[in-house]
Design an enzyme around this catalytic site. Structure first.
Site, PDB file in Angstrom:
ATOM      1  CG  ASN A   1      -1.823   1.385   1.568  1.00 47.16           C
ATOM      2  OD1 ASN A   1      -1.776   1.607   0.158  1.00 47.16           O
ATOM      3  ND2 ASN A   1      -2.542   1.861   2.789  1.00 47.16           N
ATOM      4  CD1 TRP A   2       3.374   0.772  -2.828  1.00 47.02           C
ATOM      5  CD2 TRP A   2       3.204   2.336  -4.593  1.00 47.02           C
ATOM      6  NE1 TRP A   2       3.836   0.385  -3.767  1.00 47.02           N
ATOM      7  CE2 TRP A   2       4.067   0.894  -5.666  1.00 47.02           C
ATOM      8  CE3 TRP A   2       3.581   2.859  -6.314  1.00 47.02           C
ATOM      9  CZ2 TRP A   2       4.590   0.542  -6.338  1.00 47.02           C
ATOM     10  CZ3 TRP A   2       3.890   2.385  -7.721  1.00 47.02           C
ATOM     11  CH2 TRP A   2       4.798   1.492  -7.627  1.00 47.02           C
ATOM     12  CE  LYS A   3       0.185   3.265   4.440  1.00 43.37           C
ATOM     13  NZ  LYS A   3       0.005   3.143   6.405  1.00 43.37           N
TER      14      LYS A   3
ATOM     15  CG  HIS B   1      -5.422   2.061   5.307  1.00 45.14           C
ATOM     16  ND1 HIS B   1      -5.067   2.826   6.282  1.00 45.14           N
ATOM     17  CD2 HIS B   1      -4.539   1.151   4.686  1.00 45.14           C
ATOM     18  CE1 HIS B   1      -3.559   2.431   7.122  1.00 45.14           C
ATOM     19  NE2 HIS B   1      -3.499   1.096   6.264  1.00 45.14           N
TER      20      HIS B   1
ATOM     21  CD  GLU C   1      -2.195   5.283   6.853  1.00 49.20           C
ATOM     22  OE1 GLU C   1      -2.320   5.331   5.324  1.00 49.20           O
ATOM     23  OE2 GLU C   1      -1.692   4.992   7.324  1.00 49.20           O
TER      24      GLU C   1
ATOM     25  CD  GLU D   1      -3.200  -2.437   7.503  1.00 46.42           C
ATOM     26  OE1 GLU D   1      -2.149  -2.402   6.697  1.00 46.42           O
ATOM     27  OE2 GLU D   1      -4.003  -1.158   7.143  1.00 46.42           O
TER      28      GLU D   1
ATOM     29  N   GLY E   1       2.866   2.745  10.698  1.00 52.63           N
ATOM     30  CA  GLY E   1       3.934   3.413   9.740  1.00 52.63           C
ATOM     31  C   GLY E   1       4.486   4.035  12.090  1.00 52.63           C
TER      32      GLY E   1
ATOM     33  CB  SER F   1       6.183  -2.206  12.090  1.00 46.73           C
ATOM     34  OG  SER F   1       5.568  -0.243  11.844  1.00 46.73           O
TER      35      SER F   1
ATOM     36  N   GLY G   1       3.403  -1.118   4.935  1.00 43.16           N
ATOM     37  CA  GLY G   1       3.407   0.439   3.511  1.00 43.16           C
ATOM     38  C   GLY G   1       5.044   0.699   3.428  1.00 43.16           C
ATOM     39  N   GLY G   2       5.445   1.429   4.839  1.00 40.73           N
ATOM     40  CA  GLY G   2       6.540   1.581   4.500  1.00 40.73           C
ATOM     41  C   GLY G   2       7.500   1.070   3.587  1.00 40.73           C
TER      42      GLY G   2
HETATM   43  P1  13P Z   1       3.245   0.458   7.888  1.00 40.26           P
HETATM   44  O1  13P Z   1       4.153  -1.271   7.222  1.00 40.26           O
HETATM   45  O2  13P Z   1       3.743   1.685   7.353  1.00 40.26           O
HETATM   46  O3  13P Z   1       3.257   0.407   8.991  1.00 40.26           O
HETATM   47  O4  13P Z   1       2.120   1.089   7.204  1.00 40.26           O
HETATM   48  C1  13P Z   1       1.326  -0.860   7.074  1.00 40.26           C
HETATM   49  C2  13P Z   1      -0.304   0.173   6.308  1.00 40.26           C
HETATM   50  O5  13P Z   1      -0.968   0.859   6.468  1.00 40.26           O
HETATM   51  C3  13P Z   1      -0.513  -0.929   5.386  1.00 40.26           C
HETATM   52  O6  13P Z   1      -1.578  -0.782   4.537  1.00 40.26           O
END
Ligand code: 13P
Length: 256
Positions: A9-11, A95, A97, A167, A173, A213, A234-235
């Site tokens: 997920n590149w956000k 998600h 977020e 999640e 993050g 993470s 994510g990251g």
């Molecule tokens: P991180 O891997 O950056 O913690 O993010 C997880 C995430 O929200 C994937 O959708």
């Protein structure tokens, strides 16, 4: 049998050009991996270009959100038919977020989910508690609320085909991963819920990813758990070397 599924997920990251570069590297690194489903979810603006780069690739394309109406006066939104038209197969829905910053609720998650299914997109439905909820021992209540609310009114057949991502918000993050035992406990709970809501057959079919993470170093340990069928990253999905390493480290786990 559940095939392992790793999604990035590149956000809100990557211009089209940066996205093309990343996906070109991933194509090179991961060309031989067929035992794991691999998905990248770029921002809307890069979907078309990334889709072109993924022609004939073993990597699939996902989007990060969708609106539930197909078309109309909904400024700023993107619909399932629009995503399908550029080659999207998966879509992240609900998600944390989106719940936290954009007013997403179980009701709107449910509408998005139904639209995705109607148009044969594979939804990745996100659920998860925040730190305050975990510390108040409300984790299972929150998960039950998210799962029941998000999946309300869906048929067993529809649920069978979707992916759920657990999640924990406190692990997103933050560098703070849930321990494999903490994650497995919730994944098992979700599978039990699905068995009660639909059937044992459905519960065994649904793939449940862990997100929060995930890094190359903790992938094998997390995916070694009985009910963890993949990762939503994510990251670490923003760099070809770390995302490739996560995918490669998941290969040894094979199917469940
Ligand atoms: P991180 O891997 O950056 O913690 O993010 C997880 C995430 O929200 C994937 O959708």
């Amino acid at each position: 049998m559940r095939k392992i599924i790793i999604a990035g997920n590149w956000k809100l990251n990557k211009t089209s050009q940066e996205a093309i570069e990343l996906v070109n590297s991933l194509n090179r690194e991961l060309v031989d991996v067929t035992s794991v489903d691999i998905i990248v979810c770029p921002p809307f603006t890069a979907l078309t270009e990334v889709s072109d780069v993924l022609t004939d690739s073993n990597i699939d394309l996902g989007a990060q959100n969708l609106y539930w109406e197909d078309s109309g006066a909904f400024t700023g939104e993107v619909s399932a038919p629009m995503l399908k038209a550029v080659g999207v197969r998966y879509v992240i829905v609900g998600h944390s977020e989106r719940r936290q910053f954009f007013g997403e609720t179980n009701v709107t998650v449910n509408k998005r989910l139904k639209s995705a299914l109607r148009h044969k997109l594979i939804p990745i439905v996100c659920v998860g508690e925040n730190l305050q909820e975990r510390e108040a021992n409300k984790t299972f209540d929150v998960i039950r609320d998210h799962v029941e609310g998000s999946l309300a009114g869906l048929s067993a057949e529809e649920v069978k085909g979707l992916v759920i991502a657990y999640e924990p918000v406190w692990a997103i993050g933050t560098g703070k991963t849930a321990t494999s035992a903490q994650a497995q406990e919730v994944h098992k709970f979700i599978r039990g819920l699905l068995a009660r809501m639909f059937s044992e057959d459905v519960a065994q079919a649904v793939r449940i990813q862990y997100g929060g993470s995930v890094k190359p170093e903790n992938t094998a340990e997390l995916l070694g758990q009985e009910d963890i069928d993949g990762a939503l990253v994510g990251g670490a999905s923003l760099k070809a070397d770390s995302f490739s390493a996560i995918v490669k480290n998941s290969v040894s786990v094979t199917t469940k």
